[in-house]
Motif scaffolding. Structure first.
Motif, mmCIF file in Angstrom:
data_model
loop_
_atom_site.group_PDB
_atom_site.id
_atom_site.type_symbol
_atom_site.label_atom_id
_atom_site.label_comp_id
_atom_site.label_asym_id
_atom_site.label_seq_id
_atom_site.Cartn_x
_atom_site.Cartn_y
_atom_site.Cartn_z
ATOM 1 N N ASN A 183 -1.413 46.458 -6.451
ATOM 2 C CA ASN A 183 -1.494 45.044 -6.112
ATOM 3 C C ASN A 183 -2.640 44.800 -5.130
ATOM 4 O O ASN A 183 -3.066 45.698 -4.413
ATOM 5 C CB ASN A 183 -0.194 44.565 -5.454
ATOM 6 N N ASP A 184 -3.099 43.557 -5.115
ATOM 7 C CA ASP A 184 -4.090 43.131 -4.137
ATOM 8 C C ASP A 184 -3.356 42.697 -2.876
ATOM 9 O O ASP A 184 -2.616 41.712 -2.883
ATOM 10 C CB ASP A 184 -4.906 41.964 -4.712
ATOM 11 N N VAL A 185 -3.528 43.465 -1.785
ATOM 12 C CA VAL A 185 -2.897 43.109 -0.521
ATOM 13 C C VAL A 185 -3.817 42.128 0.206
ATOM 14 O O VAL A 185 -4.920 42.488 0.626
ATOM 15 C CB VAL A 185 -2.637 44.346 0.354
ATOM 16 N N ALA A 186 -3.353 40.891 0.350
ATOM 17 C CA ALA A 186 -4.185 39.851 0.941
ATOM 18 C C ALA A 186 -3.934 39.662 2.428
ATOM 19 O O ALA A 186 -4.843 39.274 3.164
ATOM 20 C CB ALA A 186 -3.956 38.522 0.213
ATOM 21 N N ARG A 203 -7.818 52.610 13.383
ATOM 22 C CA ARG A 203 -9.160 52.422 12.812
ATOM 23 C C ARG A 203 -9.138 52.616 11.297
ATOM 24 O O ARG A 203 -9.813 51.898 10.551
ATOM 25 C CB ARG A 203 -10.124 53.399 13.476
ATOM 26 N N HIS A 204 -8.366 53.587 10.829
ATOM 27 C CA HIS A 204 -8.259 53.825 9.386
ATOM 28 C C HIS A 204 -7.625 52.629 8.681
ATOM 29 O O HIS A 204 -8.054 52.234 7.591
ATOM 30 C CB HIS A 204 -7.434 55.093 9.139
ATOM 31 N N LEU A 209 -8.106 51.283 4.744
ATOM 32 C CA LEU A 209 -6.986 50.923 3.873
ATOM 33 C C LEU A 209 -6.831 49.424 3.691
ATOM 34 O O LEU A 209 -6.654 48.937 2.579
ATOM 35 C CB LEU A 209 -5.687 51.524 4.416
ATOM 36 N N LEU A 210 -6.861 48.666 4.792
ATOM 37 C CA LEU A 210 -6.621 47.221 4.720
ATOM 38 C C LEU A 210 -7.858 46.429 5.119
ATOM 39 O O LEU A 210 -7.757 45.322 5.650
ATOM 40 C CB LEU A 210 -5.439 46.845 5.613
ATOM 41 N N VAL A 211 -9.023 46.989 4.833
ATOM 42 C CA VAL A 211 -10.262 46.338 5.244
ATOM 43 C C VAL A 211 -10.429 44.958 4.597
ATOM 44 O O VAL A 211 -11.042 44.059 5.171
ATOM 45 C CB VAL A 211 -11.477 47.249 4.929
ATOM 46 N N GLY A 242 -5.539 45.212 13.669
ATOM 47 C CA GLY A 242 -5.730 43.809 13.346
ATOM 48 C C GLY A 242 -5.954 42.916 14.550
ATOM 49 O O GLY A 242 -6.548 43.307 15.552
ATOM 50 N N GLU A 243 -5.416 41.705 14.450
ATOM 51 C CA GLU A 243 -5.635 40.652 15.447
ATOM 52 C C GLU A 243 -4.313 40.221 16.056
ATOM 53 O O GLU A 243 -3.312 40.075 15.360
ATOM 54 C CB GLU A 243 -6.305 39.450 14.767
ATOM 55 N N GLU A 244 -4.309 40.014 17.353
ATOM 56 C CA GLU A 244 -3.115 39.553 18.050
ATOM 57 C C GLU A 244 -3.167 38.039 18.226
ATOM 58 O O GLU A 244 -4.176 37.486 18.642
ATOM 59 C CB GLU A 244 -3.006 40.241 19.407
#
Length: 289
Positions: A183-186, A203-204, A209-211, A242-244
């Motif tokens: 699946n495409d993880v959005a 970082r990975h 993985l989720l770039v 990610g972002e907080e």
């Protein structure tokens, strides 16, 4: 069997428009908060929650790993039929709470590691819970995608969300989904979610993985689980991904920075504040038989 729950009902549209920042779609975040809350309910009880109709998500399937008792509910987004929501449930059983306590960093396994062991370390309990949960999710997601193929419809994008332990398993299951190519993880959005791994692992996740996905962690300073574990996480080498995003626990409000949020009054101690996000109760219900 029924459920007694303290619920903070959805607020008016005007309160959404008064949010201090328009950088984020607060209503979209609140809908995912509803999904995270609904994931604590059995599939047959979801329709009884006041959050169900407001969320505009229709439950499709629910799974639970028999070993770790980590669980998730798959929803159809009624506003966007090209999107499915995987809402991972937070701690609701003794096994779940035992998972949280297995916080020792261990070597990351596939798809978060390679044979050289160069992709960091991860919370041991979360890794096992997510591995078992993903194994339960795969056949359900495959079945749903096959149904769409039979109807000659495009494969769905996946959004993973979850509260607390569910935030951790949501992030890790999103990594599994992205690595599988199924699946495409959005998007990944967590509420009161803990840090999951060390700097190399983070970082990975962010750079490999989720770039291509948006990864956001919704937090607030009154949450005692986050506030009281920060020193432990820092000491053990856990890093954020990610972002907080800083929110108000009792209203659908997002702040531009921690400095904008009202003072929590000193030490964060009320465990119920771990279950209050964006004016939504997100946590286990008291079950009366």
């Amino acid at each position: 069997m029924w459920y007694l729950t303290i619920l903070l009902l959805p607020t008016t549209l005007s309160s959404l428009l008064l949010s201090p920042t328009t950088a984020y779609d607060v209503s979209s975040l609140q809908r995912l908060c509803y999904a995270s809350s609904l994931s604590y309910l059995p599939l047959g009880s979801i329709h009884t929650s006041p959050y169900h109709a407001t969320s505009r998500f229709s439950p499709l399937a629910q799974v639970q790993d028999p070993l770790t008792e980590s669980g998730a509910t798959i929803f159809q987004d009624d506003d966007d039929t090209s999107r499915m929501i995987v809402a991972c449930r937070g701690s609701a059983t003794l096994s779940n709470f035992a998972t949280n306590l297995r916080f020792k960093l261990v070597s990351a396994e596939k798809p978060f590691d390679d044979s050289g062991g160069g992709r960091g370390k991860v919370h041991g309990g979360f890794q096992e819970a997510a591995f078992g949960l993903w194994g339960c999710l795969v056949p359900e997601l495959q079945k749903l995608q096959e149904e769409r193929q039979e109807q000659q419809q495009q494969q769905k994008k996946l959004c993973f969300t979850g509260h607390s332990l569910g935030g951790a398993t949501a992030l890790l299951c999103a990594g599994h989904a992205a690595a599988s190519g199924m699946n495409d993880v959005a998007e990944v959005v967590t509420f009161g979610g803990p840090r999951v791994g060390d700097a190399t692992f983070a970082r990975h996740i962010d750079e490999t993985l989720l770039v291509g996905a948006t990864v956001r962690h919704v937090v607030h300073d009154a949450d005692p689980v986050l506030a009281n574990n920060k020193v432990l996480w820092d000491t053990m080498g856990f890093e954020s991904t990610g972002e907080e995003i800083v929110c108000d626990p009792h209203s659908p409000t997002i702040y531009r920075s921690r400095d904008e949020q009202p003072s929590s009054g000193g030490v964060a101690w009320n465990i119920l504040d771990h279950c209050n996000y964006l004016g939504t109760f997100v946590g286990p219900r008291i079950r009366v038989v």
